[in-house]
Design an enzyme around this catalytic site. Structure first.
Site, PDB file in Angstrom:
ATOM      1  N   LYS A 155       0.837  -1.204   0.000  1.00 53.44           N
ATOM      2  CA  LYS A 155       0.000   0.000   0.000  1.00 53.44           C
ATOM      3  C   LYS A 155       0.872   1.254   0.000  1.00 53.44           C
ATOM      4  O   LYS A 155       0.610   2.218  -0.716  1.00 53.44           O
ATOM      5  CB  LYS A 155      -0.951  -0.015   1.211  1.00 53.44           C
ATOM      6  CG  LYS A 155      -2.065  -1.039   1.021  1.00 53.44           C
ATOM      7  CD  LYS A 155      -2.828  -1.393   2.278  1.00 53.44           C
ATOM      8  CE  LYS A 155      -3.764  -2.569   1.995  1.00 53.44           C
ATOM      9  NZ  LYS A 155      -4.431  -3.105   3.184  1.00 53.44           N
ATOM     10  N   GLN A 180      -4.844  -1.897   9.495  1.00 53.77           N
ATOM     11  CA  GLN A 180      -4.682  -3.202   8.851  1.00 53.77           C
ATOM     12  C   GLN A 180      -5.242  -4.302   9.755  1.00 53.77           C
ATOM     13  O   GLN A 180      -4.849  -4.423  10.911  1.00 53.77           O
ATOM     14  CB  GLN A 180      -3.189  -3.445   8.554  1.00 53.77           C
ATOM     15  CG  GLN A 180      -2.910  -4.719   7.784  1.00 53.77           C
ATOM     16  CD  GLN A 180      -3.496  -4.692   6.377  1.00 53.77           C
ATOM     17  OE1 GLN A 180      -3.337  -3.719   5.636  1.00 53.77           O
ATOM     18  NE2 GLN A 180      -4.196  -5.750   6.000  1.00 53.77           N
ATOM     19  N   ASP A 189     -11.298   2.389   3.635  1.00 60.14           N
ATOM     20  CA  ASP A 189     -11.558   0.950   3.513  1.00 60.14           C
ATOM     21  C   ASP A 189     -13.054   0.683   3.299  1.00 60.14           C
ATOM     22  O   ASP A 189     -13.447  -0.406   2.896  1.00 60.14           O
ATOM     23  CB  ASP A 189     -11.138   0.241   4.818  1.00 60.14           C
ATOM     24  CG  ASP A 189      -9.873  -0.582   4.635  1.00 60.14           C
ATOM     25  OD1 ASP A 189      -9.528  -0.887   3.484  1.00 60.14           O
ATOM     26  OD2 ASP A 189      -9.246  -0.925   5.661  1.00 60.14           O
TER      27      ASP A 189
END
Ligand code: NAD
Length: 285
Positions: free
Chosen positions: A53, A97, A120
């Site tokens: 990422k 995460q 997200d």
């Protein structure tokens, strides 16, 4: 029949070029899209995802910051960090995460991220907005699948779609996005009585199960579109999806490979969401 391969890699490359162009023009107006990634603990796979990422942000000219916290971080400490990022003007997207250590409540963490920075698309506000067809951050993997279908010229309206898997991050939202596009959607899962009965009706089949080569040729209707979300290792340790690619390719009309299928789209849509957030934040101020 030999299926047409939908290359997520090629579509992702094209989308990333478009994103990079838009980042460039935002930067000319003094705005640099910024993503904060929070990693708690030392999960090997998570570390790889996080590095990818960061790399993607760099390649597209975005600002990124990685916040690494030790495994023993308390829930309160993590929530404080998120609060700080919610108020940081340089940061347009916050991603924690997953998975996080068991002693921290995942729901509380997701709900602590500002919905305006929830790139997200996991916050209940964004999920609700997605369900009701409002402007929302769409969860990256389902969003990537929708873009792949669009880029491959596959129309969804009126199609019979079967989604195998009902997780909050893939199965449920991808079914919802397909429904929003007027598909007739059936969800199958671990308690489904006769999986093949359902999958054989599918014009479009999405496999998000997490079991190597779980979907075989006899699950597939001739000419169907098969989207393989799975990321697994086979007995030989080789990366593979949920779909037995070689045999299913003989029956399906379209198929996504693993690797270079849905995977590259996921990070691309994260970059897209960060850019969208930066753009919308500039419009608000
Ligand atoms: P999950 O474990 O949360 O969900 C798996 C789903 O499969 C469950 O809903 C379960 O009901 C269903 N299932 C399990 N056994 C079944 C069976 N025998 N028959 C029918 N359904 C069954 O997994 P997830 O997070 O949704 O991920 C699914 C897969 O997708 C994993 O391999 C994961 O690594 C991969 N994934 C890939 C990406 C990507 O970017 N390509 C992103 C997220 C997840």
């Amino acid at each position: 029949m030999t299926a047409v391969i939908i290359s997520g890699k090629e579509i992702a490359d094209k989308k990333r070029q478009e994103i990079a162009e838009e980042v460039k023009s935002l930067k000319e107006n003094g705005i640099v899209p910024g993503l904060a990634v929070v990693l708690v603990g030392d999960n090997h796979a998570s570390r790889t995802y996080v590095k990818n990422k960061e790399k993607a942000c760099k390649e597209l000219g975005m600002y990124s910051v990685l916040i690494e916290l030790p495994e023993e971080t308390s829930e309160g400490e993590l929530l404080d960090k998120i609060h700080e990022l919610n108020n940081d003007k340089q940061i347009h997207g916050i991603l924690v995460q997953l998975p996080i250590p068991k002693h921290i409540d995942e729901t509380k963490v997701i709900e602590s991220i500002s919905p305006d920075k929830d790139v997200d698309g996991f916050h209940p506000i964004n999920i609700g907005r997605m369900m009701t067809g409002q402007n929302a951050f769409l969860p990256c993997t389902p969003f990537g699948i929708m873009v792949m279908l669009e880029e491959a010229g596959i129309s969804v309206a009126g199609k019979d779609v079967v989604v195998v898997g009902r997780s909050n991050i893939v199965g449920k939202p991808v079914g919802q996005l397909l429904l929003n596009q007027h598909a007739t959607v059936t969800y199958c899962h671990s308690k489904t009585k006769d999986l093949k009965f359902h999958t054989r009706q599918a014009d479009i089949l999405v496999a998000a199960v997490g079991i190597a080569n779980f979907i075989t040729a006899d699950h597939i209707k001739e000419g169907a579109v098969v989207i393989d979300v799975g990321i697994n290792r086979n007995e030989a340790g080789k990366l593979c999806g949920d779909v037995a690619f070689d045999e299913v390719s003989e029956v399906a009309g379209y198929i996504t490979p693993v690797p270079k299928g849905v995977g590259p789209m996921t990070i691309t849509m994260l970059m897209y969401n960060t850019l969208k957030s930066a753009r919308e934040s500039a419009e608000r101020s």
